[in-house]
Each structure stands twice: as C-alpha cells, then as structure tokens.
Design an enzyme around this catalytic site. Structure first.
Site, PDB file in Angstrom:
ATOM      1  N   SER A  86      92.625  33.406  35.462  1.00 53.63           N
ATOM      2  CA  SER A  86      93.102  34.653  34.877  1.00 53.63           C
ATOM      3  C   SER A  86      92.817  36.206  34.726  1.00 53.63           C
ATOM      4  O   SER A  86      92.923  35.914  36.108  1.00 53.63           O
ATOM      5  CB  SER A  86      91.456  34.173  33.880  1.00 53.63           C
ATOM      6  OG  SER A  86      90.798  33.716  34.540  1.00 53.63           O
ATOM      7  N   TYR A 129      75.308  43.602  39.155  1.00 51.66           N
ATOM      8  CA  TYR A 129      76.982  43.832  40.433  1.00 51.66           C
ATOM      9  C   TYR A 129      76.863  45.082  41.025  1.00 51.66           C
ATOM     10  O   TYR A 129      78.017  45.167  41.636  1.00 51.66           O
ATOM     11  CB  TYR A 129      76.863  43.606  38.626  1.00 51.66           C
ATOM     12  CG  TYR A 129      78.807  43.809  39.041  1.00 51.66           C
ATOM     13  CD1 TYR A 129      79.826  42.804  38.969  1.00 51.66           C
ATOM     14  CD2 TYR A 129      79.847  44.741  38.093  1.00 51.66           C
ATOM     15  CE1 TYR A 129      80.889  42.812  39.003  1.00 51.66           C
ATOM     16  CE2 TYR A 129      81.056  44.852  38.468  1.00 51.66           C
ATOM     17  CZ  TYR A 129      81.584  44.336  38.627  1.00 51.66           C
ATOM     18  OH  TYR A 129      82.411  43.892  39.063  1.00 51.66           O
TER      19      TYR A 129
HETATM   20  N1  LIG Z   1      87.095  43.223  34.434  1.00 54.89           N
HETATM   21  C1  LIG Z   1      87.313  44.232  34.667  1.00 54.89           C
HETATM   22  O1  LIG Z   1      87.072  45.396  33.624  1.00 54.89           O
HETATM   23  C2  LIG Z   1      87.002  44.401  35.716  1.00 54.89           C
HETATM   24  C3  LIG Z   1      85.823  45.667  36.121  1.00 54.89           C
HETATM   25  C4  LIG Z   1      86.460  46.065  38.025  1.00 54.89           C
HETATM   26  C5  LIG Z   1      86.379  45.210  38.457  1.00 54.89           C
HETATM   27  N2  LIG Z   1      86.678  43.585  38.364  1.00 54.89           N
HETATM   28  C6  LIG Z   1      86.349  42.017  38.915  1.00 54.89           C
HETATM   29  O2  LIG Z   1      87.621  42.192  38.534  1.00 54.89           O
HETATM   30  C7  LIG Z   1      87.807  40.934  39.495  1.00 54.89           C
HETATM   31  C8  LIG Z   1      88.251  38.908  38.522  1.00 54.89           C
HETATM   32  O3  LIG Z   1      87.507  39.800  37.074  1.00 54.89           O
HETATM   33  P1  LIG Z   1      88.405  39.753  35.504  1.00 54.89           P
HETATM   34  O4  LIG Z   1      88.691  40.825  34.817  1.00 54.89           O
HETATM   35  O5  LIG Z   1      90.359  39.312  35.887  1.00 54.89           O
HETATM   36  O6  LIG Z   1      88.233  38.414  34.561  1.00 54.89           O
HETATM   37  P2  LIG Z   1      88.163  36.967  35.082  1.00 54.89           P
HETATM   38  O7  LIG Z   1      89.641  36.545  33.963  1.00 54.89           O
HETATM   39  O8  LIG Z   1      86.605  36.043  34.443  1.00 54.89           O
HETATM   40  O9  LIG Z   1      88.196  36.464  36.469  1.00 54.89           O
HETATM   41  C9  LIG Z   1      87.520  35.829  37.008  1.00 54.89           C
HETATM   42  C10 LIG Z   1      88.399  34.896  37.816  1.00 54.89           C
HETATM   43  O10 LIG Z   1      87.364  34.200  39.069  1.00 54.89           O
HETATM   44  C11 LIG Z   1      87.614  33.018  38.905  1.00 54.89           C
HETATM   45  N3  LIG Z   1      84.991  32.763  39.300  1.00 54.89           N
HETATM   46  C12 LIG Z   1      84.905  32.612  39.092  1.00 54.89           C
HETATM   47  N4  LIG Z   1      83.763  32.253  39.606  1.00 54.89           N
HETATM   48  C13 LIG Z   1      84.588  31.633  40.641  1.00 54.89           C
HETATM   49  C14 LIG Z   1      83.787  30.920  41.570  1.00 54.89           C
HETATM   50  N5  LIG Z   1      82.481  29.858  41.451  1.00 54.89           N
HETATM   51  N6  LIG Z   1      84.389  30.366  42.461  1.00 54.89           N
HETATM   52  C15 LIG Z   1      86.155  30.501  42.882  1.00 54.89           C
HETATM   53  N7  LIG Z   1      86.370  31.169  41.522  1.00 54.89           N
HETATM   54  C16 LIG Z   1      85.558  31.945  40.548  1.00 54.89           C
HETATM   55  C17 LIG Z   1      87.674  32.200  37.746  1.00 54.89           C
HETATM   56  O11 LIG Z   1      87.782  31.739  37.350  1.00 54.89           O
HETATM   57  P3  LIG Z   1      87.589  29.804  37.029  1.00 54.89           P
HETATM   58  O12 LIG Z   1      86.802  30.175  36.395  1.00 54.89           O
HETATM   59  O13 LIG Z   1      88.434  29.309  37.467  1.00 54.89           O
HETATM   60  O14 LIG Z   1      86.811  29.345  38.255  1.00 54.89           O
HETATM   61  C18 LIG Z   1      88.680  34.002  37.081  1.00 54.89           C
HETATM   62  O15 LIG Z   1      89.773  32.933  37.360  1.00 54.89           O
HETATM   63  C19 LIG Z   1      86.193  40.059  39.576  1.00 54.89           C
HETATM   64  O16 LIG Z   1      86.136  40.449  41.515  1.00 54.89           O
HETATM   65  C20 LIG Z   1      85.857  41.434  39.038  1.00 54.89           C
HETATM   66  O17 LIG Z   1      83.972  41.763  39.512  1.00 54.89           O
HETATM   67  C21 LIG Z   1      86.543  43.295  37.116  1.00 54.89           C
END
Ligand SMILES: NC(=O)c1ccc[n+]([C@@H]2O[C@H](COP(=O)([O-])OP(=O)(O)OC[C@H]3O[C@@H](n4cnc5c(N)ncnc54)[C@H](OP(=O)(O)O)[C@@H]3O)[C@@H](O)[C@H]2O)c1
Length: 321
Positions: A56, A203
């Site tokens: 996702s 975080y």
């Molecule tokens: N969205 C923002 O505003 C933002 C800003 C800065 C940084 N980020 C970073 O971007 C990255 C992705 O986040 P996102 O915003 O795209 O959110 P997201 O859609 O919730 O994606 C998180 C991903 O991590 C996976 N994940 C979570 N726990 C896991 C585990 N134990 N083992 C394997 N996979 C796991 C989830 O897949 P499953 O649930 O299928 O395992 C999902 O694919 C993160 O590192 C986050 O800190 C996000």
C-alpha cells in the site's frame, strides 16, 4: 557598480531564488533538478528492486513508477491479497515491458528477523541478482511524549529501525561477496528524521536513528549507493496503523481531507532519487518543504521552535494549515 558589488548582488540574488524554490517546489531543489534533467528512470530497466511495505501507500506507488519503466520487482509485505493487487497493477503499468515472473510476490513480516536470510535467498534464486533494496515498511505514531509506554518505544524501534538494519546488513554482505561492495540500498525515512516534531517522539527518534545508521554505512562503504528518501505528509492510510503511546493500540485515523502530497507523486519522486542514486532527498507540499530546509539547520530549527507552537507544527503536519 564595482565588480565586488556586482558579485555581492549575484550572491544575494542566488540565495533569494534558492529560498523561493523552497517555497514553490514540492521537493528539495536537487531532486527537482534531477526529475527534469537527471538520469531517466528507463536507465533502471531490467534491474531488480526489492521493496518492503509494497502492499500500500508509498511502497505501492514506487513499485508502479518503476514498473512503468520495465524495472523488475520484488514486492514484500504481510497482506498477500494486497500484494497480488499491486502485482496486477504493476503488470498493467508496465504495458508489456514486464511478464508475471518479473514481479515477484514475497510475503514477509519484517519483524521475523530469523526469516530475512531465507527471503533474500528466495529473491536470488528467482532473479539470480538483486540491484536495489528499498526499506519502506514502517509504522508512524501519534502520542504525547509523557504518555508513551516503554514497550511502544521498543516495538516501534524493532520495526522502523532494527528490522531494517538487519535486512540491510544481509543484503550489503551479499553486495560485498558478489559485487565487491557495489549495490544500492534505500530507505523511506521522514522529514521527522531531520529535526524534532511534536506528538511522535519515538517515531521521530527512530527515523533519526535510521538516517544515522545509513549515513554511517555510506561512510564505511564508498562503493555502495545509499538513498535516504524523506517524505513529509503523504496521503496514505498510515495513520490507521500508527502506534500511539499504549502498547497494542493503533491510532486508527484517516488522512482524508488533509492537505497532503499524493502517494503517486511521492512514488514518482522516490523513483527519480533511486535512478539518480541520490543520497539524501525529501518531498512535501508548502510549507513542509520550507520547514524541511529549516530543520536541516540547527539555528533555524531553534528559531522555528520559538516562533511556532507545537500545535501549529502539528497542524502543518496534519495538513490543516
Ligand atoms: N504517509 C506519510 O505521511 C509518511 C511520511 C513520512 C514517512 N513515511 C514512511 O513511509 C513508509 C510507508 O508508509 P505509508 O505512508 O506508505 O503507509 P502504509 O500505506 O501504511 O504502508 C506501510 C507499509 O508497511 C508494511 N508493513 C507494516 N508493518 C509491517 C511488518 N511488520 N512487516 C512487513 N511489512 C509491514 C505494510 O504492509 P502490510 O500491512 O501488508 O504488512 C505497508 O505496505 C513508512 O516507513 C513511513 O514511516 C510516511
């Protein structure tokens, strides 16, 4: 006007334009420049890129951006059905550049460190090579500093830092054995990894730690490419799964109606950073991009902290300003 005055004027003009770009652009200036004039994503065609957290959000969008240019992919996460959907989307986006065997689904819980090595073998058995590891899986947090249980500190670090370091070490050892240390590792960090942010202390600390680990790695291994990609607020579902201060709890909020960069734009910029082997890049809508530049300067960070309350900073972060 003397020559010296002319030089001074040029310098002032340079800085004025530079700061204006911080306001106008949605990413750091170098990344924007590479997106216009840098190496094309097609240069990565045929490479094998392993993306964790590909089911996702940012991971999915990055996979789509790379698939469009014929980059072969390993998609990892826990939700297999979601990965299957992303695989289909990648094949459609590739428009014939990729076959099903070129987009491998590798279900994986990052917290199961004991399975990382066999997962790496699966990738190598399938493709016989690995070019780039993108550590993207992670969870955010919303909690007041004083309320955070120590178990949450530990669990968040397990996922956002230690699991990433463990997998990266295995892959870097493979790069050393196979390619004399040449290879590419990347991670989705955050602008919260540049300076302090309110209501996400663990975080914020985890992303700082991740940056420090990867920057140290780069110093020790000069032939290795290391990309730290730090997004600001992005429109994904990550607040649903975010940690709170209480062990086992999830924040469970939506990012709908918040001013955030789209995941697609974020994935596109991430792909540019990879193709151009950039070391540290970031993205975010105004005023996040401007704040990211400030956060990289300790004096400006201090000034910001004095003029902006934690509520204001939080509103910017939640896309409410
Ligand atoms: N969205 C923002 O505003 C933002 C800003 C800065 C940084 N980020 C970073 O971007 C990255 C992705 O986040 P996102 O915003 O795209 O959110 P997201 O859609 O919730 O994606 C998180 C991903 O991590 C996976 N994940 C979570 N726990 C896991 C585990 N134990 N083992 C394997 N996979 C796991 C989830 O897949 P499953 O649930 O299928 O395992 C999902 O694919 C993160 O590192 C986050 O800190 C996000």
């Amino acid at each position: 006007m003397s020559f010296l005055e002319f030089l001074l004027l040029l310098l002032v003009a340079y800085y004025v334009i530079y700061v204006l770009l911080w306001i106008v652009l949605d990413c750091n200036v170098a990344l924007w420049f590479k997106s216009k004039f840098g190496v094309s994503l097609s240069s990565m065609r045929g490479q094998v890129v392993w993306i964790t957290g590909a089911s996702s959000g940012i991971g999915r969008s990055l996979a789509l951006s790379l698939a469009r240019h014929g980059v072969r992919l390993v998609l990892s996460a826990r939700r297999v059905e979601q990965l299957e959907v992303v695989q289909e989307e990648c094949l459609a986006a590739a428009r014939g550049l990729l076959a099903t065997k070129d987009v491998l689904i590798l279900p994986m819980d990052m917290l199961q460190l004991q399975r990382h090595e066999s997962n790496l073998f699966t990738v190598l058995n399938h493709f016989d090579r690995l070019d780039v590891l993108v550590n993207n899986a992670g969870r955010s947090q919303r909690a007041s500093w004083t309320d955070i249980e120590i178990e949450v500190d530990r669990e968040l670090f397990e996922l956002d830092v230690f699991s990433v370091v463990h997998l990266t070490r295995l892959v870097v050892r493979y790069f050393i054995e196979q390619n004399g240390g040449r290879g590419h590792v990347a991670a989705t960090s955050s602008i919260a990894g540049f300076g302090p942010v309110p209501f996400s202390a663990t975080y914020c600390a985890a992303k700082h730690a991740l940056n420090a680990y990867l920057l140290s790695l780069k110093l020790e291994m000069r032939k290795l490419d290391v990309t730290i990609f730090a997004p600001g607020p992005i429109a994904t579902d990550f607040l649903q799964e975010a940690f709170t201060g209480e062990q086992g709890a999830k924040y469970g909020q939506s990012t709908a109606n918040q001013k955030r960069m789209t995941a697609d734009r974020c994935g596109e910029l991430f792909a540019v950073a990879l193709a151009n082997k950039m070391d540290l890049t970031w993205c975010g809508l105004f005023p996040v991009n401007l704040l990211a530049y400030c956060a990289r300067n300790p004096t400006l960070t201090k000034i910001l902290g004095q003029f902006m309350t934690e509520q204001t900073l939080n509103k910017i972060r939640e896309g409410k300003l």
